[in-house]
Design a protein around this motif. Structure first.
Motif, short mmCIF file in Angstrom:
data_model
loop_
_atom_site.label_atom_id
_atom_site.label_comp_id
_atom_site.label_asym_id
_atom_site.label_seq_id
_atom_site.Cartn_x
_atom_site.Cartn_y
_atom_site.Cartn_z
N TYR A 133 0.96 -0.88 0.35
CA TYR A 133 0.01 -0.01 0.17
C TYR A 133 0.94 1.66 0.50
CZ TYR A 133 -3.75 -2.40 1.09
OH TYR A 133 -4.86 -3.50 0.93
N ARG A 134 2.03 1.22 0.16
CA ARG A 134 3.22 1.95 0.56
C ARG A 134 2.47 3.71 0.68
NH1 ARG A 134 4.95 -1.17 -2.91
NH2 ARG A 134 5.94 -1.22 -5.03
N TYR A 135 1.86 3.13 2.47
CA TYR A 135 1.44 4.08 3.86
C TYR A 135 2.64 5.05 3.29
CZ TYR A 135 -1.52 0.78 5.52
OH TYR A 135 -2.87 0.27 5.54
N PHE A 136 2.44 6.47 3.02
CA PHE A 136 3.58 7.38 4.22
C PHE A 136 2.38 8.45 4.92
CE2 PHE A 136 2.18 9.05 -0.12
CZ PHE A 136 2.15 10.49 -0.30
N PRO A 137 3.25 9.63 5.58
CA PRO A 137 2.48 10.25 6.21
C PRO A 137 1.02 11.29 5.68
CG PRO A 137 4.49 10.50 7.53
CD PRO A 137 4.60 9.27 6.17
N GLU A 138 0.40 12.17 5.96
CA GLU A 138 -0.79 12.65 4.65
C GLU A 138 -0.21 13.78 4.93
OE1 GLU A 138 -3.65 12.49 3.32
OE2 GLU A 138 -2.89 13.85 2.83
N PRO A 139 0.93 14.20 4.06
CA PRO A 139 0.97 15.52 4.01
C PRO A 139 0.46 17.09 4.92
CG PRO A 139 0.98 15.38 2.55
CD PRO A 139 0.68 13.83 2.68
N ASP A 140 -1.49 16.60 3.98
CA ASP A 140 -2.12 17.66 4.18
C ASP A 140 -2.26 18.07 5.53
OD1 ASP A 140 -1.27 19.00 1.63
OD2 ASP A 140 -3.42 17.77 0.70
N LEU A 141 -2.99 17.39 6.31
CA LEU A 141 -3.26 17.01 7.76
C LEU A 141 -2.49 17.42 9.33
CD1 LEU A 141 -6.08 14.68 7.51
CD2 LEU A 141 -6.24 17.10 7.76
N VAL A 142 -1.92 18.03 9.75
CA VAL A 142 -1.17 18.49 10.88
C VAL A 142 -1.48 16.70 12.02
CG1 VAL A 142 -1.54 20.61 10.93
CG2 VAL A 142 -3.01 19.37 12.40
N PRO A 143 -0.42 16.37 12.69
CA PRO A 143 -0.81 15.53 13.22
C PRO A 143 -2.33 16.05 14.44
CG PRO A 143 1.31 16.19 13.53
CD PRO A 143 0.79 16.67 12.76
N LEU A 144 -2.44 14.79 15.17
CA LEU A 144 -3.90 14.43 16.14
C LEU A 144 -3.05 14.40 17.30
CD1 LEU A 144 -7.08 15.26 16.24
CD2 LEU A 144 -7.23 12.17 16.06
N VAL A 145 -3.61 15.44 18.49
CA VAL A 145 -2.76 15.54 19.45
C VAL A 145 -4.63 15.70 20.68
CG1 VAL A 145 -1.65 17.02 20.95
CG2 VAL A 145 -1.21 16.79 18.78
N VAL A 146 -4.80 15.10 21.08
CA VAL A 146 -5.74 14.56 22.03
C VAL A 146 -4.97 14.70 23.91
CG1 VAL A 146 -7.57 13.08 22.87
CG2 VAL A 146 -7.00 12.82 20.87
N ASP A 147 -6.00 16.30 24.73
CA ASP A 147 -5.12 16.19 25.36
C ASP A 147 -6.08 15.41 26.95
OD1 ASP A 147 -7.50 17.33 26.33
OD2 ASP A 147 -6.72 19.59 26.26
N GLU A 148 -5.76 15.20 28.02
CA GLU A 148 -6.20 14.40 28.84
C GLU A 148 -8.23 14.73 29.31
OE1 GLU A 148 -4.78 11.92 30.41
OE2 GLU A 148 -6.24 10.90 31.36
N ALA A 149 -8.16 16.23 29.53
CA ALA A 149 -8.62 16.74 29.79
C ALA A 149 -10.45 15.89 28.58
CB ALA A 149 -9.32 17.80 29.61
N TRP A 150 -10.01 16.14 27.25
CA TRP A 150 -10.74 16.40 26.32
C TRP A 150 -11.44 14.41 26.63
CZ3 TRP A 150 -9.51 15.98 20.67
CH2 TRP A 150 -11.16 16.13 19.43
N ILE A 151 -10.88 13.61 26.57
CA ILE A 151 -10.70 11.97 26.63
C ILE A 151 -11.61 12.13 28.22
CG2 ILE A 151 -9.50 10.40 27.09
CD1 ILE A 151 -7.27 11.00 26.26
N GLU A 152 -11.25 12.63 29.19
CA GLU A 152 -12.44 12.56 30.39
C GLU A 152 -13.78 12.60 30.17
OE1 GLU A 152 -11.41 10.42 32.68
OE2 GLU A 152 -9.40 10.09 31.45
N ARG A 153 -13.40 13.82 29.31
CA ARG A 153 -14.77 14.69 29.33
C ARG A 153 -15.83 13.56 28.38
NH1 ARG A 153 -17.63 16.71 24.97
NH2 ARG A 153 -15.48 17.42 23.85
#
Ligand SMILES: [Zn+2]
Length: 487
Positions: A279-299
């Motif tokens: 599948y020749r995976y490589f990082p999607e250059p058009d999207l920033v990495p997804l960062v999820v913080d603790e407070a969001w997860i707990e909510r």
């Protein structure tokens, strides 16, 4: 003398489940996700992959994927990213799918389910977020033999989670029961409508055999086109048997993808299974990495509803219901809510459970409706049960009244009045009819006099017939006994 030793095989199954998330809009653009719209009416430059268009991540889709991960007891990655999975197929306009490869959003979860009275746990390797492909519509029944194919891109870009289990399942039946449990968890969590018949829940299965006691895995096949829970079990049963026969005859199994042919009840080789590097995976250059913080997860964790197994256990505990009732009543969150609302109105659980499992589910099934589509109110059902308790109507008439409530949403008291369905308990009125029935059926009457109690049921039936089913059966029986047996 030669002793034939037959190798005993163990079946090893892992599942890959795709569930469409029920967000209003697609995962990387603002197009609607409505099912059944006109072909190619819900598309835009982003989901058609036109040059120059850029994806924007849908926050709700991320939240639904995290909720699914939490409901499946996963760890949620604080940092994950999207990757391009390249393959060429007409339903994929960009010729790649935006997916997640080495850093999925959720990992290391588990699901418990019960089979034959035993609790089993299946590991969840990962849950990742990706986009749905379009839908090919073939002119014939399937691609092979079709004159042409059309593509509907409405589905392209709908958010999808892929759930990958560990190879912890040990029989085709387990695979089906697990999948049913997983479906219920997603349904209760509210992240997907999980309709296998509409394709919003799909399942591929990996299956291999190995000698019992061995820790090495055999060559696995991936079975595709499993369109119902039943076909998951059937296809895996077929495939386990096929693999066993190959191994027992000294043959070799290869890693491959096989197509389940529902009509013929067989799996057919499609292609050798592709490897990740294909599948020749490589990082999607058009999207920033997804960062999820603790407070969001707990909510999001705090928003999770009570899940099906917990709710079943509570129904047994709190309402004293048999396990079977608890299982039936928790097949959907709406049904479970309806049950609890009825009990709150009526005060007793078992009679409510009996009516819901009996008449209510029977009518829902006959009309192909869901709980939330019918008009019976919890108070209406409670009122009906009270009318029966108070002897205003008998249980059989109650069913008739309930059917009208089901269709019209009218109050049971009003239906009983309108149609004159009140039970006849007046002894004098019933005595006259009982005497007529005895006179008209002398043989049956003699039988009762001679102690054949089966005949009394026949005579009660005759009285019911005369009264349009409205006689109070207890009063009728007492009158018959008094007259034929002297009390
Ligand atoms: Zn779009």
């Amino acid at each position: 003398m030669s002793v034939e030793t037959k190798v005993e095989y163990e079946i090893v199954i892992g599942l890959e489940i795709h569930a469409e998330l029920s967000t209003e809009s697609k995962v990387f653009c603002g197009c609607r996700t409505t099912f059944g719209a006109d072909p190619n009416s819900l598309v835009c430059p982003v989901c058609l992959g036109l040059p120059g268009s850029l994806p924007v991540l849908n926050r709700k889709a991320v939240e639904y994927a995290i909720k699914a991960g939490l409901a499946l007891n996963c760890e949620i990655a604080r940092y994950s990213k999207f990757d391009r999975k390249q393959y060429f197929y007409p339903d994929l306009p960009k010729a790649y799918q935006i997916s997640q490869y080495d850093l999925p959003l959720c990992r290391n979860g588990w699901v418990e389910f019960e089979i034959n009275g035993e609790v089993r746990r299946v590991g969840i390797n990962r849950v990742h977020l990706e986009e749905e492909a379009g839908k090919s519509v073939h002119s014939g029944e399937r691609l092979l033999g079709s004159e042409y194919s059309l593509i509907d891109y409405n589905r392209g870009g709908i958010p999808l989670i892929e759930i990958v289990t560990e190879p912890d399942l040990r029989s085709p039946e387990e695979a089906r029961v697990f999948l049913e449990q997983l479906r219920q968890i997603l349904l209760f969590t509210g992240v997907s409508d999980v309709k296998m018949e509409e394709g919003s829940l799909r399942c591929d299965a990996n299956i291999s055999l190995r000698p019992k006691g061995s820790t090495k895995f055999g060559a696995k096949t991936e079975v595709k086109n499993l369109n119902s829970f039943r076909s998951v079990q059937r296809a895996l049963e077929y495939e386990a048997q096929r693999q066993r026969e190959v191994l027992e005859s000294g043959g070799t199994l290869y890693q491959e993808t096989r197509h389940w042919d529902e009509n013929r009840g067989v799996t057919v080789a499609m292609r050798s299974k592709e490897e990740a590097h294909d599948y020749r995976y490589f990082p999607e250059p058009d999207l920033v990495p997804l960062v999820v913080d603790e407070a969001w997860i707990e909510r999001l964790r705090a928003e999770l509803p009570e899940l099906p197994r917990a709710r079943q256990a509570r129904f047994v505990e709190q309402y004293g219901l048999p396990r079977y009732d608890a299982e039936v009543l928790t097949t959907s969150p709406q049904l479970a809510d309806f049950f609890e609302a009825c009990v709150a109105e009526y005060g007793q659980a078992k009679p409510v459970s009996n009516w819901i499992m009996g008449e209510f589910l029977r009518l829902l099934k006959a009309e192909g409706k869901a709980v939330e589509q019918v008009q019976v109110s919890p108070k209406g059902l409670a009122d009906l049960l009270r009318l029966i308790d108070q002897g205003v109507i008998n249980a059989n008439v109650g069913k008739e009244v309930f059917e009208e409530m089901f269709h019209t949403g009218k109050e049971p008291g009003a239906i009983v009045k309108e149609r004159g369905l009140e039970q006849i308990s007046d002894t004098a009125a019933l005595a006259a009819i009982v005497d007529q029935v005895i006179a008209a059926n002398p043989d049956a009457a003699d039988n009762v006099r001679n102690g054949e109690m089966k005949a009394i049921g026949f005579l009660i039936g005759q009285v019911m017939k005369q009264t349009g089913g409205k006689a109070n059966p207890k009063v009728v029986q007492a009158l018959l006994r008094e007259r034929l047996l002297g009390g």
